[in-house]
Design an enzyme around this catalytic site. Structure first.
Site, PDB file in Angstrom:
ATOM      1  N   SER A 166       0.855  -1.186   0.000  1.00 11.32           N
ATOM      2  CA  SER A 166       0.000   0.000   0.000  1.00 11.32           C
ATOM      3  C   SER A 166       0.889   1.233   0.000  1.00 11.32           C
ATOM      4  O   SER A 166       2.071   1.170   0.372  1.00 11.32           O
ATOM      5  CB  SER A 166      -0.885  -0.019   1.250  1.00 11.32           C
ATOM      6  OG  SER A 166      -1.430   1.252   1.533  1.00 11.32           O
ATOM      7  N   TYR A 216      -1.120  -0.653  10.754  1.00  9.20           N
ATOM      8  CA  TYR A 216      -1.213  -1.102   9.362  1.00  9.20           C
ATOM      9  C   TYR A 216      -0.010  -0.615   8.565  1.00  9.20           C
ATOM     10  O   TYR A 216       0.640  -1.387   7.840  1.00  9.20           O
ATOM     11  CB  TYR A 216      -2.508  -0.584   8.741  1.00  9.20           C
ATOM     12  CG  TYR A 216      -2.657  -0.904   7.276  1.00  9.20           C
ATOM     13  CD1 TYR A 216      -2.866  -2.212   6.850  1.00  9.20           C
ATOM     14  CD2 TYR A 216      -2.595   0.113   6.316  1.00  9.20           C
ATOM     15  CE1 TYR A 216      -3.013  -2.505   5.493  1.00  9.20           C
ATOM     16  CE2 TYR A 216      -2.743  -0.175   4.967  1.00  9.20           C
ATOM     17  CZ  TYR A 216      -2.945  -1.474   4.558  1.00  9.20           C
ATOM     18  OH  TYR A 216      -3.084  -1.765   3.219  1.00  9.20           O
TER      19      TYR A 216
END
Length: 262
Positions: free
Chosen positions: A139, A152
């Site tokens: 990501s 995350y």
């Protein structure tokens, strides 16, 4: 598809829905033997029913002991695995101070430690077969941190460091690594994100709703592998934040302090 996928066996982990589901379908439709894995066994069976090139194998990435058993089971299906796609993941929607350590551990177990465990088990198998490839779905949060993404983001940064090192070590053995850095993709990924009490966020963020389709994302990932890319940057305007991070980091930091990225 080019010869890179001809007569190959692909293991797609996180294939119950979203990008992993789309990757599995596109590979199978072009003749690749595909093993699909995830937690939702019924979804996997439905996916396997559409093609004789797909078989299902459920897996829980938070159970480290059972992961080793599942890796062995996956290898036994075709006696080899040439390419593995790590598509499963878990995010958060809480500020760092309010995120319990249990949630952080669960995110790291799912996003990082399970991936490392599987990769280490598959390395000897790939070497015996004269090569292989790990495809890591990361990501833009693997390039910089943002509000309510502390754990995350940490898990994605960890993946970059680990697999860039592994690439440097194993290129001589024809073991390749492709890291796909994703922006907003139209999936239900945010619905499973953890909130403070450990339950699911159960909402789809605006950015995801307006993001690139999972099918287009899957196509770009597969095309990038065909071109032997080490790193792919996929998404809309938001992906350019990675360039701002490189060339104007203080400006990006100011933006990230002033707004949430949802």
């Amino acid at each position: 598809m080019t010869k890179i996928f001809k007569n190959k066996v692909a293991w797609v982990i996180g294939a119950s829905s979203g990008i992993g589901h789309a990757i599995a379908k596109q590979l199978a439709s072009n003749g690749t033997k595909v093993i699909v894995s995830g937690r939702r066994e019924e979804k996997l069976k439905q996916l396997a029913s559409i093609s004789q090139n797909i078989c299902s194998l459920s897996i829980d990435l938070t159970d480290n002991h059972k992961i080793l058993t599942k890796v062995k089971a996956a290898i036994e299906i075709y006696n080899k695995i040439d390419i593995v796609f790590f598509c499963a993941g878990l995010s958060q929607r809480t500020f760092a101070e309010a995120t319990p350590l249990n949630n952080t551990r669960r995110i790291m177990e799912t996003n990082f430690f399970s991936v490392v465990t599987i990769a280490k088990e598959l390395l000897p198998v790939m070497k015996r077969n004269n090569g292989g490839r790990f495809v890591i779905l990361s990501s833009i949060m693997g390039k910089f941190g943002a509000q309510q993404r502390s754990s995350y983001s940490a898990s994605k940064h960890a993946l970059h460091g680990y697999f860039e090192s592994l690439r440097a070590e194993e290129t001589k053995n024809n073991i390749k690594v492709t890291i796909a850095i994703l922006g907003y993709i139209n999936t239900e990924f945010s619905k499973q994100a953890l909130i403070e009490n450990g339950e699911s966020y159960n909402k789809i963020d605006n950015g995801q709703q307006n993001g690139m389709s999972a099918e287009e994302c899957a196509h770009k990932i597969i095309k990038g592998i065909q071109c032997d890319k080490e790193e792919l940057l996929i998404g809309g305007w938001e992906k350019y934040a990675t360039f701002i991070k490189r060339f104007a980091p203080r400006f990006l930091s100011k933006i990230l302090r002033s707004k949430n990225i949802n």
